[in-house]
Scaffold this motif. Structure first.
Motif, short mmCIF file in Angstrom:
data_model
loop_
_atom_site.label_atom_id
_atom_site.label_comp_id
_atom_site.label_asym_id
_atom_site.label_seq_id
_atom_site.Cartn_x
_atom_site.Cartn_y
_atom_site.Cartn_z
N ARG A 66 0.81 -1.22 0.00
CA ARG A 66 0.00 0.00 0.00
C ARG A 66 0.85 1.27 0.00
O ARG A 66 0.45 2.27 -0.59
CB ARG A 66 -0.97 0.00 1.19
N THR A 67 1.99 1.24 0.66
CA THR A 67 2.74 2.48 0.84
C THR A 67 3.15 3.19 -0.46
O THR A 67 3.19 4.42 -0.47
CB THR A 67 3.98 2.26 1.72
N ASN A 90 0.46 5.68 14.61
CA ASN A 90 1.32 4.90 13.73
C ASN A 90 0.94 5.08 12.27
O ASN A 90 1.80 5.15 11.40
CB ASN A 90 1.22 3.42 14.10
N TRP A 91 -0.35 5.15 12.03
CA TRP A 91 -0.79 5.35 10.66
C TRP A 91 -0.33 6.71 10.14
O TRP A 91 0.10 6.84 9.00
CB TRP A 91 -2.32 5.26 10.57
N LYS A 92 -0.42 7.68 11.00
CA LYS A 92 0.01 9.01 10.61
C LYS A 92 1.49 8.99 10.25
O LYS A 92 1.90 9.53 9.21
CB LYS A 92 -0.25 9.99 11.76
N LYS A 93 2.24 8.34 11.08
CA LYS A 93 3.68 8.27 10.86
C LYS A 93 4.01 7.54 9.56
O LYS A 93 4.84 7.99 8.77
CB LYS A 93 4.30 7.55 12.06
N GLU A 94 3.36 6.42 9.37
CA GLU A 94 3.59 5.66 8.15
C GLU A 94 3.28 6.51 6.93
O GLU A 94 4.03 6.54 5.95
CB GLU A 94 2.72 4.39 8.14
N PHE A 95 2.16 7.23 7.01
CA PHE A 95 1.78 8.06 5.87
C PHE A 95 2.82 9.14 5.59
O PHE A 95 3.27 9.30 4.47
CB PHE A 95 0.41 8.72 6.11
N ILE A 96 3.20 9.84 6.64
CA ILE A 96 4.13 10.95 6.45
C ILE A 96 5.44 10.46 5.84
O ILE A 96 6.00 11.07 4.94
CB ILE A 96 4.39 11.68 7.77
N TYR A 97 5.89 9.33 6.31
CA TYR A 97 7.15 8.83 5.80
C TYR A 97 7.05 8.42 4.33
O TYR A 97 7.82 8.87 3.50
CB TYR A 97 7.65 7.64 6.63
N TYR A 98 6.07 7.62 4.02
CA TYR A 98 6.01 7.08 2.67
C TYR A 98 5.43 8.06 1.65
O TYR A 98 5.69 7.96 0.45
CB TYR A 98 5.24 5.77 2.63
N ALA A 99 4.62 9.00 2.13
CA ALA A 99 4.08 9.98 1.19
C ALA A 99 5.12 11.06 0.94
O ALA A 99 4.95 11.91 0.08
CB ALA A 99 2.81 10.60 1.73
N ASP A 100 6.20 11.02 1.71
CA ASP A 100 7.26 11.98 1.55
C ASP A 100 6.72 13.41 1.71
O ASP A 100 6.97 14.27 0.88
CB ASP A 100 7.92 11.81 0.18
N MET A 105 10.25 0.20 11.73
CA MET A 105 10.87 0.72 10.53
C MET A 105 10.45 2.16 10.27
O MET A 105 11.23 2.99 9.88
CB MET A 105 10.44 -0.16 9.37
N VAL A 106 9.20 2.40 10.51
CA VAL A 106 8.72 3.75 10.30
C VAL A 106 9.45 4.71 11.23
O VAL A 106 9.82 5.81 10.87
CB VAL A 106 7.21 3.83 10.57
N ASN A 107 9.67 4.24 12.43
CA ASN A 107 10.35 5.09 13.39
C ASN A 107 11.81 5.30 13.04
O ASN A 107 12.38 6.34 13.28
CB ASN A 107 10.26 4.47 14.78
N ALA A 108 12.37 4.23 12.51
CA ALA A 108 13.81 4.25 12.32
C ALA A 108 14.25 5.15 11.19
O ALA A 108 15.42 5.39 11.02
CB ALA A 108 14.29 2.83 12.05
N VAL A 109 13.33 5.67 10.45
CA VAL A 109 13.77 6.38 9.26
C VAL A 109 13.39 7.85 9.27
O VAL A 109 13.37 8.49 8.25
CB VAL A 109 13.18 5.72 7.99
N SER A 110 13.11 8.35 10.43
CA SER A 110 12.68 9.74 10.45
C SER A 110 13.86 10.70 10.44
O SER A 110 14.06 11.45 11.37
CB SER A 110 11.78 9.99 11.64
#
Ligand SMILES: Nc1nc2c(ncn2[C@@H]2O[C@H](COP(=O)(O)OP(=O)(O)OP(=O)(O)O)[C@@H](O)[C@H]2O)c(=O)[nH]1
Ligand SMILES: [Mg+2]
Lengths: 202, 658
Positions: A73-74, A100-110, B98-103
């Motif tokens: 999905r990411t 966690n969802w917010k974090k995942e989104f922010i990371y992968y959506a760049d 993983m999400v945490n590790a890459v911020s």
């Protein structure tokens, strides 16, 4: 201004079973199907609407909530204009996972400026009587995490679903002039590649 | 304070050398050996060279940010290029680690003003740059290969990298995963770099991560035809340049372009030579696709005729062929599926099966009791079991609920579905329950109408499908790569189209593969497709040919309508419930025959389809059966005579067809 149509990409994220697909279907087809399959893979539907005089085509993306499918999905997070973080008011764990969802989104959506990104929080299944998450708790979380608008929805009886999507659109339009979205109606191409903010070389 | 950047190493090769030369005294120094990497730094793909025997201080590296204006003379940039976001690192459950590790976010080094510190002599030679800043790579030969990098907006030259210990090709293949490398028109040693749609660079970085890629890659490497998925980007680019009619076209005579297009349309073969960048394009001809016909389903009488008095199945290979050609009539399914799935051995007698069944029944209920007897207290302390239970509960309520077997609220079918999935968690606790498994069980339970039988048949099916569901989803990765290889062979112009729409990763086939078309076909058609696939005929990975068959029917529309990334996904998703199983099977079988008869079939493709084994043994469609009188093989309407290279194996397959 009325000759312009904006294409906005919104994405529904949240734990499995909170009702993401049901919300999308309620909004786009105005139907609720209790026998819907759980989602495998990624799907999206388009919906045209008008908000404050702006013609908008919403491209609503729905994904599978289970952790195992993250790598699938990411990739689709990029280019999102708005993210609807969804939990179910009768499932406390789904509420706890919002962060966690917010974090995942922010990371992968760049997302370039996470503080400014328009998230909208949905507490779904408002119709069920056994709540595990109170409205106050949820509002508190929204306040502390970025002052996000919060809607309690029910895909089942259609409560607040359209309102929530309209608010999402408003938030996006209010973000800035969004000139890059304003393209003449007749050239709207839904396959327009996700904008990637200049990260892509020629 | 320099926080070590968190980065993912995507490729690494030691034994890469710089030939340092001191400008002042022109004295040649020792070769400087180092390690070359491709890394993912917070979503940016970068190339990094670090000299060996030297704990390189990242502050001494040249960094070329996205804003290439910030490129500084190499070895001049000091201070940390990385800055950790103020985010506190909480310890979340592993899945979120993983999400945490890459911020981390990179800061352009130009904004740094730390003390200049040239550090060790060696660390001067370290450098790094973003792939997006790379204009070209020039590949030179001097008995070994060395590469010259040219950045987009930098006048400072980077030192050449000499691959005295090989590895340049692997390195370039590594780059191809994230960028298109296309030969410059005036210099075929120069590969121009252009980045893919960034969303996709990262996209399948997860799905096709290093490990798996490495493995499959190694396998394909032996084959000159298929190097990597990305290896073909070059060709794609070449071809699309030709289409576009850019300046390059002025330099290229029109006939040449036409030739090129002709080649494209007919299918292409790539011969990769020792070093990349010098691929020769030749034609590969698959020949015409044989017409095949499907047959009637196997009847109860047919089935019983294959049983001896003790209940052993006889003439099994022949039986399997009939099942492959026509499937089973519904009344036979409950028996036949147990054999097809391997729950019952084909050569077992009725009595042996009775004994087996007793054992399997005991074993099943023993495992079922394990989760049934867990107290609430215990479960409270067992988060994995709790998670499995809640996932199963949610999914059982959302699986085939319109099927009479699972509809309504208190349907016993729902309880059975739930109990079998829970028991499977005890059978394989490591895997537990993963979404999609309820889809695989539902048709089996529907056919078996029996908890124990359904469980063991499901176990057998899961043995085949296990890898799809594992943590790393290895099975999915492998299949997507294999499917890519097949599609490319089948129709290169379509493949190129998909790649040009960033769709070469075939993400839209994910659901097809994960649950074997369960959501794409009507329930009854799923039963048919699965029993046909379980025969193991006519080749390995027949389900990939099924994918090819469906895509082959859609490709025209996709290309004519000029569908993009999103539209391809939408179009494929919307095929669900509109496909006809017999059409697909017929076409898939035809494609299989077409490939089998191809004289120049790339090794990688034969190995995916298991044709190699046939050469040693015999065609699986024709194996094992006792001296079955073979009707004089009537060849279907292939162009075999035109090409005159129909394989021996083909005539076997054909013999069966008639
Ligand atoms: N009572 C009630 N039930 C709902 C509501 N929305 C969804 N559901 C039910 O909750 C279950 C899950 O809904 P889905 O829409 O499939 O959930 P999802 O978030 O898409 O789940 P995944 O696809 O697994 O990620 C289904 O059985 C729905 O019928 C609601 O507003 N009220
Ligand atoms: Mg869903």
């Amino acid at each position: 201004m009325t000759t312009k149509t904006s294409l906005l990409k919104v994405i529904l994220l949240g734990d499995g079973g909170v009702g993401k697909s049901s919300i999308m279907n309620r909004y786009v087809t105005n139907k609720f199907d209790a026998h819907l399959f759980h989602t495998i893979g990624v799907e999206f539907l388009n919906k045209d609407l008008e908000v404050d005089g702006h013609q908008v085509t919403l491209q609503i993306w729905d994904t599978a909530g289970q952790e195992r499918f993250r790598s699938l999905r990411t990739p689709f997070y990029r280019g999102s204009d708005c993210c609807l973080l969804t939990f179910s008011v009768d499932d406390n764990q789904s509420f706890l996972n919002l962060g966690n969802w917010k974090k995942e989104f922010i990371y992968y959506a760049d997302v370039k400026e996470p503080e400014k990104f328009p998230f909208v929080i949905l507490g779904n299944k408002l119709d069920v009587t056994e709540r595990q998450v109170s409205a106050e708790e949820a509002q508190q979380w929204c306040k502390e995490n970025g002052d996000y608008p919060y809607y309690e929805t029910s895909a089942k009886d259609a409560t607040n679903v359209a309102v929530a999507f309209q608010e999402a659109v408003r938030r996006v339009l209010a973000m800035d002039e969004r000139t890059d979205h304003l393209i003449p109606t007749d050239t709207v191409k839904l396959h327009r590649k996700p904008r990637s903010a200049g990260t892509c070389c020629s | 304070m320099a926080a070590e950047p968190v980065q993912k190493v995507l490729f690494e090769h030691d034994g890469v050398f710089i030939h340092p030369r001191s400008d002042e005294d022109a004295i040649e120094q020792d070769l400087l050996s180092g390690s070359l990497r491709i890394v993912d730094k917070d979503g940016d793909i970068a190339v990094e060279f670090r000299p060996l025997e030297d704990a390189v201080d990242p502050s001494n590296m040249l960094c070329a940010g996205k804003d290439s204006s910030s490129v500084m003379a190499w070895a001049q940039c000091s201070g940390s290029q990385y800055q950790q976001l103020s985010e506190t690192q909480h310890s979340y459950e592993t899945e979120w680690d993983m999400v945490n590790a890459v911020s981390f976010r990179r800061k352009p080094c130009a904004s740094r003003d730390g003390a200049l510190n040239h550090g060790h002599e060696r660390s001067r030679w370290a450098f790094t740059f973003c792939l997006s800043d790379l204009r070209s790579v020039t590949v030179k030969e001097e008995g070994w290969t060395f590469l010259l990098f040219e950045l987009k907006e930098s006048c400072t030259a980077l030192p050449a990298l000499h691959f005295h210990q090989g590895g340049s090709r692997e390195f370039l293949d590594g780059l191809r995963r994230f960028a298109l490398l296309s030969e410059a028109t005036d210099d075929d040693t120069c590969l121009l770099v252009s980045c893919h749609n960034r969303a996709l660079c990262q996209s399948f970085e997860n799905l096709l991560d290093d490990n798996s890629f490495g493995l499959v890659h190694q396998k394909f490497r032996k084959d000159p035809y298929v190097t990597t998925l990305g290896g073909f980007s070059k060709v794609t680019n070449y071809i699309f340049d030709a289409f576009r009619g850019t300046e390059e076209q002025h330099q290229r005579p029109p006939e040449e372009v036409a030739d090129l297009l002709g080649e494209v349309i007919q299918g292409l073969e790539i011969n990769q030579q020792e070093e990349p960048g010098f691929e020769v394009i030749t034609r590969i001809d698959l020949g015409a696709r044989p017409q095949v016909t499907r047959a009637e389903p196997l009847s109860v009488e047919d089935w019983t005729q294959h049983q001896d008095p003790e209940g052993r199945m006889t003439r099994v290979p022949q039986l399997k062929k009939v099942i492959f050609k026509g499937g089973l009539s519904h009344a036979v399914r409950r028996d036949a599926w147990k054999f097809l799935l391997g729950y019952f051995p084909w050569n077992s007698s009725q009595d042996e099966r009775k004994t087996l069944l007793r054992l399997k029944t005991d074993e099943y209920f023993r495992m079922k009791l394990q989760w049934k007897s867990i107290s609430d207290e215990q479960e409270r302390r067992n988060s994995r079991l709790r998670d499995y239970r809640s996932l199963i509960e949610k999914d059982v309520n959302r699986t085939d609920r319109t099927n009479r077997f699972y509809e309504g609220i208190d349907n016993p079918g729902l309880v059975l579905l739930n109990d079998i999935l829970m028991t499977y968690c005890m059978y394989d606790f490591d895997l537990g329950y993963v979404q999609g498994m309820s889809d695989l069980l539902s048709p089996i339970l529907y056919v078996m109408e029996n908890e124990v039988d359904a469980f063991w048949c499901f176990v057998s099916f899961m043995d085949q499908m296990h890898q799809n569901f594992e943590e790393q989803m290895q099975g999915m990765k492998t299949q997507l790569i294999q499917l890519g290889a097949l599609l490319r062979l089948l129709d290169l112009s379509f493949w190129n189209y998909l790649e040009s729409q960033d769709s070469g990763y075939l993400y839209f086939c994910f659901r097809w593969l994960l649950i074997r078309f369960k959501r794409e076909l009507s329930f009854q058609d799923v039963l048919r497709l699965w029993e046909v696939m379980w025969t193991g005929l006519p080749c390995h990975n027949f389900h990939l040919l099924v994918c090819c068959a469906i895509l082959d029917s859609e490709k025209q529309k996709i290309m004519e309508e000029n569908y993009g990334f999103n539209e391809i996904l939408k179009h494929i998703n919307e095929l669900s419930m509109k496909l006809d199983v017999e059409d697909i099977l017929q076409k898939a079988e035809g494609i299989g025959l077409q490939m089998r008869s191809c004289k120049d079939l790339p090794d990688s493709v034969s190995s995916i389809l298991g044709f190699e084994a046939d050469v040693r043994g015999s065609d699986p469609m024709d194996s094992g059966s006792a001296p079955a009188p073979r009707a004089s093989p009537r060849r279907p309407d292939t162009c075999s005579d035109l090409h005159g290279h129909l394989r021996e194996t083909t005539s076997h397959a054909v013999a069966f067809m008639s």
